[in-house]
Design a protein around this motif. Structure first.
Motif, mmCIF file in Angstrom:
data_model
loop_
_atom_site.group_PDB
_atom_site.id
_atom_site.type_symbol
_atom_site.label_atom_id
_atom_site.label_comp_id
_atom_site.label_asym_id
_atom_site.label_seq_id
_atom_site.Cartn_x
_atom_site.Cartn_y
_atom_site.Cartn_z
ATOM 1 N N HIS A 1 0.873 -1.167 0.000
ATOM 2 C CA HIS A 1 0.000 0.000 0.000
ATOM 3 C C HIS A 1 0.918 1.228 0.000
ATOM 4 N N CYS B 1 -4.802 5.787 0.217
ATOM 5 C CA CYS B 1 -3.792 4.835 -0.202
ATOM 6 C C CYS B 1 -3.392 5.197 -1.624
ATOM 7 N N GLU C 1 -1.212 3.448 -3.700
ATOM 8 C CA GLU C 1 -0.600 2.363 -4.478
ATOM 9 C C GLU C 1 -1.694 1.324 -4.670
ATOM 10 N N TYR C 2 -1.938 0.934 -5.911
ATOM 11 C CA TYR C 2 -3.035 -0.001 -6.156
ATOM 12 C C TYR C 2 -2.827 -1.288 -5.360
ATOM 13 N N CYS C 3 -3.847 -1.643 -4.573
ATOM 14 C CA CYS C 3 -3.678 -2.761 -3.638
ATOM 15 C C CYS C 3 -4.854 -3.731 -3.691
ATOM 16 N N HIS D 1 -8.985 -0.511 -3.289
ATOM 17 C CA HIS D 1 -7.909 0.488 -3.189
ATOM 18 C C HIS D 1 -8.468 1.911 -3.124
ATOM 19 N N MET E 1 -9.799 3.402 0.522
ATOM 20 C CA MET E 1 -8.904 3.158 1.645
ATOM 21 C C MET E 1 -8.444 4.515 2.158
HETATM 22 CU CU1 CUA Z 1 -4.113 0.169 -0.055
HETATM 23 CU CU2 CUA Z 1 -4.182 0.978 -2.280
#
Ligand code: CUA
Length: 312
Positions: free
Chosen positions: A146, A181, A183-185, A189, A192
């Motif tokens: 993340h 967040c 960063e693609y998670c 995502h 978040m």
């Molecule tokens: Cu956690 Cu994107």
């Protein structure tokens, strides 16, 4: 309530200030280059345009001094940008040394956990910080990569499993700051969200003391029924509430849920009715999230919401 802050160009910490300053310097340099290059291209196109009866233009294969010049100038510009960037990086994230982190941030799919030491306290999705203090945040992850980012307050820092990162933040304005967040998670995502509540050191100390204490369960009939339901169902497999036998760490700690502004990492405003709706059908509000539909009846969801909102 004051509107939350959410602009990278409206810095509220020395760290964010450094980043914004570098952005404006880079932007100015790029603007000058853009105007110079487009200006010269436009001028050349106009000044040396073809006219009726013109001969074939003079053919040239290269001018050594000119090529050297247009290699040297960009190299020099890049060198200046490199030095400025390195200086900013050092200002924003200086070496940690022996300093202990003030709070540990644990990223989860798809919510944030904040662990404070001494007195130990745990919070979810809402990070409280004291105004004016230069804090060191340890950024970690429980599952995938993340990225913790609150644009007004500091740099981005990846949350990488097994590889903690450090981030300095010295908030210099009280208020609520939103982040996300970065960063693609996975599926959720985009939902978040991060809320940072910056408050006076005295308010923060009171919050932290309160947070470190086990919550007092509600004493009304619905709250008591909800408490029994919480213990009887599978809630505690994932969630924890201090003072009870719920110690799950898969989902957010629910100890002081009633005091948070939002539910599900910013998806819903935290009211008893919204919590009831969330408990009835989490997948409707946050598709793909790890909170299952527990098959509650409407009355059960109402009782459970009374219990959770009543924990103070
Ligand atoms: Cu956690 Cu994107």
């Amino acid at each position: 309530m004051q509107m939350p802050h959410t602009s990278v160009l409206d810095p509220h910490s020395p760290q964010a200030q450094s980043i914004a300053r570098l952005f404006y310097i880079d932007l100015s340099i790029a603007a000058v280059i853009f105007l110079l290059v487009t200006g010269l291209v436009a001028f050349a196109a106009w000044r040396f345009r073809a006219r009726p009866g013109d001969p074939e233009p003079y053919q040239e294969s290269g001018v050594r001094w000119l090529e050297a010049l247009w290699t040297a100038i960009p190299s020099l510009i890049l060198l200046v940008l490199l030095v400025l960037t390195a200086k900013t990086m050092l200002e924003v994230n200086p070496p940690v040394g022996k300093r202990k982190p003030d709070v540990t941030v644990v990223a989860h799919q798809w919510w944030w956990e904040y662990r404070y030491g001494d007195p130990a306290a745990v919070a979810a999705n809402e990070l409280h910080m004291p105004l004016g203090e230069n804090w060191l945040l340890l950024i970690s992850s429980a599952d995938v990569i993340h990225d913790f980012w609150v644009p007004d307050l500091g740099a981005k820092m990846d949350a990488i499993p097994g590889h903690p990162g450090y981030l300095w933040i010295q908030p210099r304005q009280a208020g609520t700051f939103l982040g996300t967040c970065a960063e693609y998670c996975g599926t959720d995502h985009a939902t978040m969200g991060i809320r940072v509540v910056v408050e006076s050191p005295a308010d923060f100390a009171a919050w932290r003391q309160h947070q470190a204490r086990a919550p007092v369960p509600p004493s009304d009939a619905a709250g008591i029924r909800g408490g029994r339901l919480f213990a009887a169902r599978t809630c505690r497999n994932c969630h924890s509430i201090a003072g009870t036998d719920a110690h799950g760490r898969v989902g957010p700690d629910l100890g002081h849920l009633g005091e948070r502004a939002t539910l599900a990492a910013g998806v819903l405003t935290n009211t008893p009715d919204q919590l009831r709706r969330w408990l009835l059908d989490p997948q409707h509000f946050k598709p793909g999230c790890h909170m299952p539909d527990a098959g509650l009846t409407d009355a059960e969801a109402r009782d459970l919401a009374s219990y959770l909102e009543g924990l103070r």
